[in-house]
Design a protein around this motif. Sequence first.
Motif, PDB file in Angstrom:
ATOM      1  N   CYS A 122       0.850  -1.192   0.000  1.00  0.00           N
ATOM      2  CA  CYS A 122       0.000   0.000   0.000  1.00  0.00           C
ATOM      3  C   CYS A 122       0.882   1.236   0.000  1.00  0.00           C
ATOM      4  O   CYS A 122       2.108   1.139  -0.026  1.00  0.00           O
ATOM      5  CB  CYS A 122      -0.902  -0.017   1.236  1.00  0.00           C
ATOM      6  N   ASN A 124       0.531   3.664   2.380  1.00  0.00           N
ATOM      7  CA  ASN A 124       0.475   4.283   3.710  1.00  0.00           C
ATOM      8  C   ASN A 124       1.554   3.726   4.631  1.00  0.00           C
ATOM      9  O   ASN A 124       2.310   2.825   4.255  1.00  0.00           O
ATOM     10  CB  ASN A 124      -0.891   4.029   4.341  1.00  0.00           C
ATOM     11  N   ALA A 125       1.563   4.250   5.832  1.00  0.00           N
ATOM     12  CA  ALA A 125       2.472   3.748   6.859  1.00  0.00           C
ATOM     13  C   ALA A 125       1.765   3.890   8.197  1.00  0.00           C
ATOM     14  O   ALA A 125       2.240   4.584   9.099  1.00  0.00           O
ATOM     15  CB  ALA A 125       3.774   4.542   6.834  1.00  0.00           C
ATOM     16  N   CYS A 126       0.612   3.257   8.323  1.00  0.00           N
ATOM     17  CA  CYS A 126      -0.198   3.393   9.539  1.00  0.00           C
ATOM     18  C   CYS A 126       0.619   2.910  10.739  1.00  0.00           C
ATOM     19  O   CYS A 126       1.289   1.869  10.665  1.00  0.00           O
ATOM     20  CB  CYS A 126      -1.499   2.611   9.407  1.00  0.00           C
ATOM     21  N   TYR A 128      -0.006   1.538  13.504  1.00  0.00           N
ATOM     22  CA  TYR A 128      -0.335   0.295  14.222  1.00  0.00           C
ATOM     23  C   TYR A 128      -0.090  -0.943  13.369  1.00  0.00           C
ATOM     24  O   TYR A 128      -0.264  -2.057  13.824  1.00  0.00           O
ATOM     25  CB  TYR A 128      -1.816   0.308  14.650  1.00  0.00           C
ATOM     26  N   CYS A 129       0.316  -0.743  12.117  1.00  0.00           N
ATOM     27  CA  CYS A 129       0.245  -1.832  11.150  1.00  0.00           C
ATOM     28  C   CYS A 129       1.535  -2.632  11.014  1.00  0.00           C
ATOM     29  O   CYS A 129       2.611  -2.084  10.804  1.00  0.00           O
ATOM     30  CB  CYS A 129      -0.118  -1.258   9.781  1.00  0.00           C
ATOM     31  N   THR A 131       1.332  -5.418   8.913  1.00  0.00           N
ATOM     32  CA  THR A 131       1.211  -5.975   7.564  1.00  0.00           C
ATOM     33  C   THR A 131       2.162  -5.277   6.607  1.00  0.00           C
ATOM     34  O   THR A 131       2.778  -5.892   5.743  1.00  0.00           O
ATOM     35  CB  THR A 131      -0.236  -5.807   7.061  1.00  0.00           C
ATOM     36  N   LYS A 132       2.272  -3.971   6.787  1.00  0.00           N
ATOM     37  CA  LYS A 132       3.139  -3.185   5.892  1.00  0.00           C
ATOM     38  C   LYS A 132       4.576  -3.711   5.923  1.00  0.00           C
ATOM     39  O   LYS A 132       5.267  -3.707   4.907  1.00  0.00           O
ATOM     40  CB  LYS A 132       3.083  -1.718   6.318  1.00  0.00           C
ATOM     41  N   GLU A 166      -4.548  -4.832   0.188  1.00  0.00           N
ATOM     42  CA  GLU A 166      -4.483  -4.028   1.411  1.00  0.00           C
ATOM     43  C   GLU A 166      -5.254  -2.722   1.223  1.00  0.00           C
ATOM     44  O   GLU A 166      -5.835  -2.191   2.146  1.00  0.00           O
ATOM     45  CB  GLU A 166      -3.028  -3.696   1.771  1.00  0.00           C
ATOM     46  N   ASN A 202      -9.249   2.448   1.326  1.00  0.00           N
ATOM     47  CA  ASN A 202      -9.108   3.515   2.309  1.00  0.00           C
ATOM     48  C   ASN A 202      -9.590   4.830   1.705  1.00  0.00           C
ATOM     49  O   ASN A 202      -9.528   5.011   0.485  1.00  0.00           O
ATOM     50  CB  ASN A 202      -7.650   3.643   2.743  1.00  0.00           C
ATOM     51  N   ARG A 243      -3.283   7.922   9.339  1.00  0.00           N
ATOM     52  CA  ARG A 243      -4.187   7.349   8.339  1.00  0.00           C
ATOM     53  C   ARG A 243      -4.300   8.204   7.078  1.00  0.00           C
ATOM     54  O   ARG A 243      -4.914   7.797   6.104  1.00  0.00           O
ATOM     55  CB  ARG A 243      -5.576   7.143   8.962  1.00  0.00           C
ATOM     56  N   VAL A 485      -7.063  -7.026   6.563  1.00  0.00           N
ATOM     57  CA  VAL A 485      -6.007  -6.355   7.282  1.00  0.00           C
ATOM     58  C   VAL A 485      -6.606  -5.262   8.142  1.00  0.00           C
ATOM     59  O   VAL A 485      -7.744  -4.858   7.956  1.00  0.00           O
ATOM     60  CB  VAL A 485      -4.940  -5.788   6.342  1.00  0.00           C
ATOM     61  N   TYR A 486      -5.834  -4.793   9.053  1.00  0.00           N
ATOM     62  CA  TYR A 486      -6.278  -3.864  10.079  1.00  0.00           C
ATOM     63  C   TYR A 486      -6.377  -2.468   9.507  1.00  0.00           C
ATOM     64  O   TYR A 486      -5.673  -1.590   9.897  1.00  0.00           O
ATOM     65  CB  TYR A 486      -5.176  -3.904  11.126  1.00  0.00           C
ATOM     66  N   ASN A 487      -7.149  -2.311   8.476  1.00  0.00           N
ATOM     67  CA  ASN A 487      -7.145  -1.009   7.828  1.00  0.00           C
ATOM     68  C   ASN A 487      -7.982  -0.005   8.580  1.00  0.00           C
ATOM     69  O   ASN A 487      -8.983  -0.288   9.113  1.00  0.00           O
ATOM     70  CB  ASN A 487      -7.667  -1.133   6.419  1.00  0.00           C
TER      71      ASN A 487
HETATM   72  S1  SF4 Z   1      -3.218  -0.552   7.727  1.00  0.00           S
HETATM   73 FE1  SF4 Z   1      -3.554  -0.968   5.540  1.00  0.00          FE
HETATM   74  S2  SF4 Z   1      -3.173   1.029   4.559  1.00  0.00           S
HETATM   75 FE2  SF4 Z   1      -2.295   1.164   6.624  1.00  0.00          FE
HETATM   76  S3  SF4 Z   1      -0.132   0.591   6.342  1.00  0.00           S
HETATM   77 FE3  SF4 Z   1      -1.252  -1.275   6.892  1.00  0.00          FE
HETATM   78  S4  SF4 Z   1      -1.761  -2.235   4.965  1.00  0.00           S
HETATM   79 FE4  SF4 Z   1      -1.212  -0.101   4.525  1.00  0.00          FE
END
Ligand code: SF4
Length: 487
Positions: A122, A124-126, A128-129, A131-132, A166, A202, A243, A485-487
């Motif tokens: 994705c 972004n760079a959330c 809490y994430c 997955t990134k 994602e 998103n 976000r 995913v925790y989007n």
């Molecule tokens: S929560 Fe989703 S949009 Fe945000 S960094 Fe993770 S994968 Fe990317």
Amino acid sequence: MLQENASDADLWLLNSCTVKNPAEDHFRNSIKKAQEENKKIVLAGCVPQAQPRQDYLKGLSIIGVQQIDRVVEVVEETIKGHSVRLLGQKKDNGKRLGGAPLDLPKIRKNPLIEIISINTGCLNACTYCKTKHARGNLASYPIDELVDRAKQSFQEGVCEIWLTSEDTGAYGRDIGTSLPALLWKLVEVIPEGAMLRLGMTNPPYILEHLEEMAKILNHPRVYAFLHIPVQSASDTVLMEMKREYCVADFKRVVDFLKEKVPGITIATDIICGFPGETNQDFQETVKLVEEYKFPSLFINQFYPRPGTPAAKMEQVPAQVKKQRTKDLSRVFHSYNPYDHKVGERQQVLVTEESFDSKFYVAHNRFYEQVLVPKNPTFMGKMVEVDIYESGKHFMKGQPVSDAKVYTPSISKPLAKGEVSGLTEEFRSRLGNHLTSTSRPSATIRRGSASSRMVLRLQRLHQDCALRMSVGLALFALLCAFFVKVYN
Ligand code: SF4
């Protein structure tokens, strides 16, 4: 040979999801169980991709998220007692690719539903994430490959396609195209009687395409459904989450789509108890849910994921997080989104059986769940029903007495467990091979993913003939594609 029963398998292929702590704990427990049962182990998914050096992964084979087309090699080597780790990224001229080829043979969990991942990563760079860490930056598949995959699925009898990633809204920005451009091409190949469901998007990137998205979501073969995770209705919290949007942006997307796509279903996600969330922040989120009455709402209590910036922030006490999660669940359960639909006549597409095996599960135009009687002629078909009952998450429909099952222009579906993506030529070669155990003919082309996989399957079979019985327990291989995913 794939085994139905995990304990009969010689090797367990364990997939993983890194979104939440409980999912990772489950993965860790599965590894422990496999070790106790002396199984060979291959690990896949986001957990080993993000942190391959964790203690409990030591010495185990790992297949990276972009390397799944090489699973047979990794399995073969692991069976021989080697530990193999394929974690590299796929690149073309230095540019990151979407991942494994889309034309790989696969077995669909439901032969009527094709799940296509349109991009990985994705923009972004959330905070809490996790997955990134595993999936990295956006890498999209080209439109023509995705359209080919969709066409092939319909030829194999699929009647519903789900697009996932994602963040589907970001699709194409790395390759000079966009989600609407992809969707307009896809709708051209959806046959009558089949439907397309869009995945999670998103708010930031979809904002640019609202007009086009509304037109696409009004298309008769696209579900009027969108999953837009808001996560919090407090701008302060959203900023801490990084976000890249504010609540007004989210509302603008939802209000616009509700106006232009009458009846659209908007699903969303909320995290309760993000670090720094005050009671006032939380009350803003409660107000948003009361105002929009989302029919589908995923409420997640915040769990810090190790290695993420949010894990280092000052945490909300566990008791408070728990209470907020409970309070929000109570608000969600205080309304019934489908009561006013009782008495409506709807056309629904039937795709699976309910968990309790009492009904078939269908979806109407808004991707709302409608339970219908278990009549085998309905499966994979459009049926007209009268809604006679509603619950929190479903409606029940009685097929109208004079209704004919609408038979779409779709081929007969593959049998459950049948391999998708093999051409007739390879299908028959594989069939011949499995009955004769002859060596693969030298005339087999080695170019396509199908042929490579078939050759590997054949090699695997020869190994079977040498009594090297290979069992793959696919514990959660498909789970990763369904776990949002925790989007
Ligand atoms: S929560 Fe989703 S949009 Fe945000 S960094 Fe993770 S994968 Fe990317």
